[in-house]
Design an enzyme around this catalytic site. Structure first.
Site, PDB file in Angstrom:
ATOM      1  N   HIS A 183       6.020  -8.506   3.752  1.00 45.64           N
ATOM      2  CA  HIS A 183       5.076  -9.599   3.526  1.00 45.64           C
ATOM      3  C   HIS A 183       4.255  -9.869   4.786  1.00 45.64           C
ATOM      4  O   HIS A 183       4.809 -10.036   5.871  1.00 45.64           O
ATOM      5  CB  HIS A 183       5.812 -10.867   3.099  1.00 45.64           C
ATOM      6  CG  HIS A 183       4.907 -11.844   2.415  1.00 45.64           C
ATOM      7  ND1 HIS A 183       3.900 -12.527   3.068  1.00 45.64           N
ATOM      8  CD2 HIS A 183       4.839 -12.246   1.113  1.00 45.64           C
ATOM      9  CE1 HIS A 183       3.263 -13.313   2.220  1.00 45.64           C
ATOM     10  NE2 HIS A 183       3.814 -13.154   1.024  1.00 45.64           N
ATOM     11  N   LYS A 241      -2.618  11.795   0.562  1.00 47.66           N
ATOM     12  CA  LYS A 241      -2.695  12.732   1.687  1.00 47.66           C
ATOM     13  C   LYS A 241      -4.052  13.415   1.688  1.00 47.66           C
ATOM     14  O   LYS A 241      -4.813  13.329   0.713  1.00 47.66           O
ATOM     15  CB  LYS A 241      -1.573  13.760   1.609  1.00 47.66           C
ATOM     16  CG  LYS A 241      -1.606  14.649   0.388  1.00 47.66           C
ATOM     17  CD  LYS A 241      -0.427  15.633   0.404  1.00 47.66           C
ATOM     18  CE  LYS A 241      -0.468  16.577  -0.792  1.00 47.66           C
ATOM     19  NZ  LYS A 241       0.660  17.539  -0.781  1.00 47.66           N
ATOM     20  N   LYS A 259      -7.313  22.902  -8.572  1.00 48.14           N
ATOM     21  CA  LYS A 259      -7.954  24.187  -8.269  1.00 48.14           C
ATOM     22  C   LYS A 259      -9.042  23.930  -7.254  1.00 48.14           C
ATOM     23  O   LYS A 259      -9.291  22.788  -6.847  1.00 48.14           O
ATOM     24  CB  LYS A 259      -8.538  24.825  -9.531  1.00 48.14           C
ATOM     25  CG  LYS A 259      -9.695  24.044 -10.149  1.00 48.14           C
ATOM     26  CD  LYS A 259     -10.302  24.802 -11.330  1.00 48.14           C
ATOM     27  CE  LYS A 259     -11.528  24.064 -11.873  1.00 48.14           C
ATOM     28  NZ  LYS A 259     -12.156  24.807 -12.987  1.00 48.14           N
TER      29      LYS A 259
END
Length: 230
Positions: A109, A169, A186
């Site tokens: 928090h 990421k 892809k």
């Protein structure tokens, strides 16, 4: 404990409209000749724009930079982001929404580690945890609707972020990623084509050059073959 003023008591539709109108007119005057467009009731603070940017309705963009021709669709929230040229950002996207500690700190928090002004009470008078990191986005990146890009992520040139993806990421050159967490689906083109595009860097070309060669943009093989022959 400092006094807290509930600012929501003073908000009203007319006040919000006038505040937006002042912002819109001020920024579009500042960027006169660069063709900046700001949608209805969008909030922008401490941002730098290029040329031909447009922002949709009800967006929040703070501490960010947009390159030429990049646009932001409606209801999108962007913080601490450096974005290249010709990027397309869909509606309801969240970029750098903020961080909380996940280890070492006892609590997640914010009142226990930051003195944020939006809380009625804090337990510390200083910030001991940095709750954001800059997101870096390359050129010609498409971010689909409802995508979330976590703080600190780097997205390379030509990448596509699928709708509803959660990017935790870095995303590589010309990769298409999707899912939660986002994974590579892809690449947009083969390695030789990607190498050529990175060498050629069409996004740095003058807009008039793009106008004259626009039909070449409609087929990657035609584009590479034509440019190799000249």
């Amino acid at each position: 404990m400092k006094a807290y003023v509930d600012r929501s008591l003073f908000k009203n539709p007319l006040g919000e409209y006038l505040s937006w109108l002042k912002l819109k007119c001020g920024l579009q005057l500042q960027y006169w000749g660069r063709h900046l467009r700001i949608g209805y009731l969008s909030v922008i603070n401490n941002c730098v724009f290029g040329k031909y940017n447009w922002i949709g309705e009800h967006c929040v963009i703070i501490n960010s930079q947009l390159g030429d021709f990049s646009y932001i669709n409606s209801y999108t929230y962007i913080m601490h982001t450096k974005m290249g040229k010709y990027c397309s950002v869909g509606p309801h996207v969240k970029i750098a929404p903020g961080m909380h500690p996940t280890s070492k700190f006892v609590s997640t928090h914010p009142v226990t580690f930051n003195n944020q002004g939006n809380f009625v009470r804090n337990f510390t008078d200083r910030a001991v945890f940095k709750n954001y990191k800059q997101v870096t986005i390359g050129n010609d990146v498409w971010i689909g609707a409802n995508a979330i890009i976590i703080d600190g992520v780097k997205i390379a040139d030509g990448a596509i972020i699928a709708a509803n993806a959660v990017v935790v990421k870095d995303v590589g050159l010309y990769e298409i990623v999707g899912g939660n967490p986002a994974k590579v689906i892809k690449k947009r083109f083969n390695d030789d084509q990607i190498d050529y595009l990175l060498y050629f860097r069409w996004w740095e070309k003058d807009p008039e050059w793009i106008t004259q060669n626009i039909s070449r943009f409609w087929d990657i093989e035609d584009f590479v073959e034509y440019e190799h022959s000249n």
